[in-house]
Design a protein around this motif. Sequence first.
Motif, PDB file in Angstrom:
ATOM      1  N   PRO A 273      72.206  28.749  58.683  1.00  0.00           N
ATOM      2  CA  PRO A 273      71.717  27.848  57.634  1.00  0.00           C
ATOM      3  C   PRO A 273      70.310  27.347  57.911  1.00  0.00           C
ATOM      4  CG  PRO A 273      73.987  27.316  58.216  1.00  0.00           C
ATOM      5  CD  PRO A 273      73.492  28.298  59.238  1.00  0.00           C
ATOM      6  N   VAL A 274      69.596  27.041  56.846  1.00  0.00           N
ATOM      7  CA  VAL A 274      68.195  26.644  56.964  1.00  0.00           C
ATOM      8  C   VAL A 274      68.040  25.349  57.749  1.00  0.00           C
ATOM      9  CG1 VAL A 274      68.138  25.345  54.787  1.00  0.00           C
ATOM     10  CG2 VAL A 274      66.042  26.432  55.654  1.00  0.00           C
ATOM     11  N   ASN A 275      69.059  24.475  57.732  1.00  0.00           N
ATOM     12  CA  ASN A 275      68.959  23.193  58.429  1.00  0.00           C
ATOM     13  C   ASN A 275      69.680  23.201  59.772  1.00  0.00           C
ATOM     14  OD1 ASN A 275      71.520  23.346  57.280  1.00  0.00           O
ATOM     15  ND2 ASN A 275      71.692  21.128  56.986  1.00  0.00           N
ATOM     16  N   ALA A 276      69.940  24.382  60.333  1.00  0.00           N
ATOM     17  CA  ALA A 276      70.599  24.473  61.640  1.00  0.00           C
ATOM     18  C   ALA A 276      69.796  23.724  62.696  1.00  0.00           C
ATOM     19  CB  ALA A 276      70.768  25.936  62.043  1.00  0.00           C
ATOM     20  N   GLU A 277      70.497  22.954  63.525  1.00  0.00           N
ATOM     21  CA  GLU A 277      69.816  22.231  64.594  1.00  0.00           C
ATOM     22  C   GLU A 277      69.578  23.120  65.814  1.00  0.00           C
ATOM     23  OE1 GLU A 277      72.281  18.819  65.268  1.00  0.00           O
ATOM     24  OE2 GLU A 277      71.289  17.653  63.691  1.00  0.00           O
ATOM     25  N   ASN A 278      70.428  24.133  65.982  1.00  0.00           N
ATOM     26  CA  ASN A 278      70.292  25.054  67.114  1.00  0.00           C
ATOM     27  C   ASN A 278      70.346  26.503  66.608  1.00  0.00           C
ATOM     28  OD1 ASN A 278      70.355  23.180  69.520  1.00  0.00           O
ATOM     29  ND2 ASN A 278      72.304  22.611  68.555  1.00  0.00           N
ATOM     30  N   PRO A 279      69.316  26.926  65.863  1.00  0.00           N
ATOM     31  CA  PRO A 279      69.349  28.285  65.302  1.00  0.00           C
ATOM     32  C   PRO A 279      69.390  29.375  66.369  1.00  0.00           C
ATOM     33  CG  PRO A 279      67.169  27.287  65.039  1.00  0.00           C
ATOM     34  CD  PRO A 279      68.088  26.194  65.486  1.00  0.00           C
ATOM     35  N   ASP A 280      68.842  29.099  67.539  1.00  0.00           N
ATOM     36  CA  ASP A 280      68.888  30.104  68.601  1.00  0.00           C
ATOM     37  C   ASP A 280      70.330  30.361  69.050  1.00  0.00           C
ATOM     38  OD1 ASP A 280      66.177  30.369  68.504  1.00  0.00           O
ATOM     39  OD2 ASP A 280      65.785  29.093  70.238  1.00  0.00           O
TER      40      ASP A 280
END
Length: 350
Positions: A273-280
């Motif tokens: 999701p675009v608002n992910a806090e931990n996209p990695d």
Amino acid sequence: MRKLVFSKLPLTLLLLVLWLPALPARAFEVEDHVRFESALEMEVLKLLSITDLATFEPLIKDYQRLNPTVTVDYTQVSSRELYKAVSAQEEPFDLAISFAMDLQMKLANDGLSQPYQSRISRAAPAWSRWRHEVFGFTAEPIVAVISESGFDGLTLPQTRQELIALMRENPDRFSGKVGTYDIRTVGTGYLLGTQDANSSEAYWRLAEVMGSLDPQLYCCSSQMIDDIRDGDLLLAYNVLESYARSRLQEEDDAQILRMQDFTHVALRSALIPVNAENPDLGGSFIDYLLGPNGQAMLERETDFPPLSSYDAASSGPLRPIRFGVTLLANLDRLMRDRFIGAWEGALRLK
């Protein structure tokens, strides 16, 4: 319903209850939620998924074996609720996993996901992903499930035309005993219905025959399969084979049928999701699902056929549902209303 009886509360507690502000309601309904703590918690991966927790737990624990510092916070919802949750952007999730390929594509197309690329993700077949944002990781046939005793004395249908003829010739036997998705409320059901209609004109004839037999409409494959097993249905149409295999035992009075005119193969997919806090971390789980460890765990510990098991060169009647603009077109409001209206008419629901 549980009630607070204020007259029995101590005055100080009563005042506290009245003072506390109401918590904001979530924009989506949660079916289950579990937090898998790591021994060395340094990071938290928040997963939003439609997959039953019991099915997904082996994958989560294997991922944590390879990533021992990651705690996994797992929230289970329906495909429609997942779409609503990601769209609302009120609660951040690092990865969203759904079977509704069209809704996943729409999230990406509406700018609600973020791209991810790695050596593993780029190696996935082009038809199994969308713009490096939506990644399919399973290849699941869509089947019919029948009651063996209910079909006693009948020739088992191999194609939709044969199924249509069989139900027309035996209305008393099948009346009230045919089940399928309610495509008005179930994202997976709408996806499979539109794909059937795009693939063959037999879909509408099949829907009309079902409509003459008082069809039973369902939210999910698991309930259809249970009703086959319990004798309440003779036929469940457009069922996820993975769920059928996980719920049926050898002694059950049921059989799985793959239609030989064509059998759709749908992809369970993941996006960040675009608002992910931990996209990695979301990306690392995508790599796990697509990589050798995740694909092996899918095959060994679940009934979900891994993407790597699908061989396009020798697929026979198996026909994959591919990510593409056709899936998005089916979500156009006018087209959706028109399709559902035709479906309701065929099934005599209006």
